[in-house]
Design a protein around this motif. Sequence first.
Motif, PDB file in Angstrom:
ATOM      1  N   VAL A  87      -9.082  16.799   4.243  1.00 38.91           N
ATOM      2  CA  VAL A  87      -8.559  17.724   5.251  1.00 38.91           C
ATOM      3  C   VAL A  87      -7.594  18.711   4.598  1.00 38.91           C
ATOM      4  N   PRO A  88      -7.859  20.017   4.647  1.00 33.81           N
ATOM      5  CA  PRO A  88      -6.911  20.992   4.116  1.00 33.81           C
ATOM      6  C   PRO A  88      -5.570  20.893   4.832  1.00 33.81           C
ATOM      7  N   GLY A  89      -4.473  20.925   4.083  1.00 37.04           N
ATOM      8  CA  GLY A  89      -3.141  20.804   4.670  1.00 37.04           C
ATOM      9  C   GLY A  89      -2.545  19.433   4.535  1.00 37.04           C
ATOM     10  N   VAL A  90      -3.350  18.432   4.151  1.00 39.77           N
ATOM     11  CA  VAL A  90      -2.811  17.103   3.867  1.00 39.77           C
ATOM     12  C   VAL A  90      -2.078  17.166   2.532  1.00 39.77           C
ATOM     13  N   ARG A  91      -0.885  16.600   2.452  1.00 42.38           N
ATOM     14  CA  ARG A  91      -0.113  16.691   1.216  1.00 42.38           C
ATOM     15  C   ARG A  91       0.633  15.389   0.929  1.00 42.38           C
ATOM     16  N   ALA A  92       1.009  15.219  -0.317  1.00 43.27           N
ATOM     17  CA  ALA A  92       1.734  14.028  -0.771  1.00 43.27           C
ATOM     18  C   ALA A  92       3.231  14.322  -0.822  1.00 43.27           C
ATOM     19  N   VAL A  93       4.039  13.344  -0.391  1.00 41.56           N
ATOM     20  CA  VAL A  93       5.498  13.465  -0.409  1.00 41.56           C
ATOM     21  C   VAL A  93       6.059  12.252  -1.144  1.00 41.56           C
ATOM     22  N   PRO A  94       6.713  12.433  -2.295  1.00 41.24           N
ATOM     23  CA  PRO A  94       7.207  11.280  -3.065  1.00 41.24           C
ATOM     24  C   PRO A  94       8.483  10.694  -2.485  1.00 41.24           C
ATOM     25  N   ASN A  95       8.828   9.498  -2.986  1.00 44.07           N
ATOM     26  CA  ASN A  95      10.123   8.864  -2.723  1.00 44.07           C
ATOM     27  C   ASN A  95      10.388   8.615  -1.244  1.00 44.07           C
ATOM     28  N   GLN A  96       9.413   8.019  -0.569  1.00 43.71           N
ATOM     29  CA  GLN A  96       9.567   7.664   0.837  1.00 43.71           C
ATOM     30  C   GLN A  96       9.713   6.150   0.980  1.00 43.71           C
ATOM     31  N   LYS A  97      10.693   5.722   1.755  1.00 44.19           N
ATOM     32  CA  LYS A  97      10.952   4.293   1.952  1.00 44.19           C
ATOM     33  C   LYS A  97      10.111   3.748   3.094  1.00 44.19           C
ATOM     34  N   ASP A  98       9.617   2.506   2.909  1.00 44.36           N
ATOM     35  CA  ASP A  98       8.895   1.848   3.996  1.00 44.36           C
ATOM     36  C   ASP A  98       9.817   0.878   4.701  1.00 44.36           C
ATOM     37  N   ALA A  99       9.281   0.100   5.637  1.00 45.99           N
ATOM     38  CA  ALA A  99      10.104  -0.792   6.457  1.00 45.99           C
ATOM     39  C   ALA A  99      10.736  -1.916   5.662  1.00 45.99           C
ATOM     40  N   LYS A 100      10.208  -2.222   4.492  1.00 40.39           N
ATOM     41  CA  LYS A 100      10.775  -3.274   3.647  1.00 40.39           C
ATOM     42  C   LYS A 100      11.661  -2.721   2.542  1.00 40.39           C
ATOM     43  N   GLY A 101      11.950  -1.422   2.592  1.00 42.04           N
ATOM     44  CA  GLY A 101      12.819  -0.815   1.613  1.00 42.04           C
ATOM     45  C   GLY A 101      12.140  -0.427   0.311  1.00 42.04           C
ATOM     46  N   ARG A 102      10.823  -0.540   0.260  1.00 43.75           N
ATOM     47  CA  ARG A 102      10.094  -0.169  -0.950  1.00 43.75           C
ATOM     48  C   ARG A 102       9.887   1.338  -0.995  1.00 43.75           C
ATOM     49  N   THR A 103       9.956   1.907  -2.175  1.00 44.27           N
ATOM     50  CA  THR A 103       9.758   3.348  -2.341  1.00 44.27           C
ATOM     51  C   THR A 103       8.298   3.636  -2.658  1.00 44.27           C
ATOM     52  N   GLY A 104       7.710   4.537  -1.913  1.00 42.84           N
ATOM     53  CA  GLY A 104       6.307   4.859  -2.119  1.00 42.84           C
ATOM     54  C   GLY A 104       6.057   6.346  -1.997  1.00 42.84           C
ATOM     55  N   VAL A 105       4.801   6.711  -2.072  1.00 43.29           N
ATOM     56  CA  VAL A 105       4.392   8.096  -1.879  1.00 43.29           C
ATOM     57  C   VAL A 105       3.754   8.199  -0.498  1.00 43.29           C
ATOM     58  N   ALA A 106       4.158   9.199   0.248  1.00 40.64           N
ATOM     59  CA  ALA A 106       3.672   9.354   1.623  1.00 40.64           C
ATOM     60  C   ALA A 106       2.661  10.483   1.711  1.00 40.64           C
TER      61      ALA A 106
END
Length: 342
Positions: A258-277
Motif C-alpha cells: 500500500v503506498p503511504g505505509v511507512r516504518a517508524v523506529p524506536n516504538q515501545k510495545d506494551a511490555k516495554g520492548r523497543t521495536g519498529v512500527a
Amino acid sequence: MSDRGIDELRALREYDAEAPPLDNATRNRARARLFAAMSTTSATDRSAARTGRRPVLRIALTGGVAAAVAAGVLIAMPDHDKGDGARAARPGTSSPVMRNVSARTVLNDAAAYERKHEKAVSPRDDQFVYTKEIIQETNQETGAEKSYVDEDWRSVDGSQRSWVMEIGHGWWAPPLQKDETMWPPQDWGTLRKLPTDPEKLILSLLQKTGPDDRNDSLDDITEEEWSDIHFSLAGLLKLVPVMPEGLRPAAYEALGMVPGVRAVPNQKDAKGRTGVAITYDDPMIPSGKGGYGGFFIFEPRTHRFLGFRDERTSGDGANLKRYVQLSYLDGWAVVDKVKQRP
C-alpha cells in the motif's frame, strides 16, 4: 452519539477552519466514512465494534458461509525478547522504486516469520474462538495508567451469539441476520474464502473486481482505492487475531504494497520492548488528523509481530480525555462453549 462519531465530526470541523475546503468527492467520501463509523460504534450490542481502536462494519450483503472442521487447544503467544521512515511505493513489477523499501521489508519479514511459526487450526462450525488480549492505557494529560484484560468468544460460523469485550466492558453480539455480513469477517467459513496470495487479496477488496479478474492489476488502483484497501487490511489484521493458515502472512505482504505505509523506529510495545512500527499516511484524510490503523509494532531483528499502539478519546470539550493504548494478544484457543476457558 459515540465518542468516535464526535471525534470524526471534530476532525471535519477543524479541517474546514484550518485548511482550504475539501473538494466535493473527498467531502462525500469523508461523510460516508463518518456515517459508517457512527452507525457501527453506536450499536455495540449488535456488533463487535471496538471504540476508538476497532471499528467493525456490519453490512447487509448477500453471501454464503462455508463449513470448517476440527478443534484446538490454548495457544500461548511466545515472548521472545531477542528503520528508517521510508514509505512503500506504488506496487508494480516495472517500477524500480518498489525495491528495498523499509516498510515493505518489515512486513515481508513478518509474513515469513508468521508462515514459519503459525499454528494451523480448523475449528468446527459449532465451536468458538477464544482470545485473551492485554491492554495498557495511559491518560496523555495525567500520565495515569490502567490495564485491562479483554476476553472474546467468537462463534466460528456466526450462527451463535458471541461475547466480545472492549477495555474491560463486555456485551453479547448477536448472530448475523440473513443477507448480512461484517467486515472484517469473523466467521471461519468466510475467512477461509479470502485469498492467501497478497495481490489477489488486494484485488478481492476492491468493490469493482474480484481476485480472478485478469483485466485488473495493482497499477490500476487509484489513490482513493488504496486508502480503502488499507482500511480493510488494517481492520482484518487488528480485529481477527486468529486466522486460517496463510491469511495473516498474505495480509502483511498486502499491507506492505500500500503506498503511504511507512516504518517508524524506536516504538515501545506494551511490555516495554523497543521495536519498529508500521503506520500509514492516508492521503484522503487531512494532514495531521491521522488515520485508521494506528501502529503495528514489530521486533526489530526478526520483525515478529509484538502488538498494537493506538489512541482513543472520551468525553468532549473540557471533559475531553486522550489515551494511548498498547495491546497484545496473550493467548487463544478453540473451545466448545461461549465463556468456556481452556
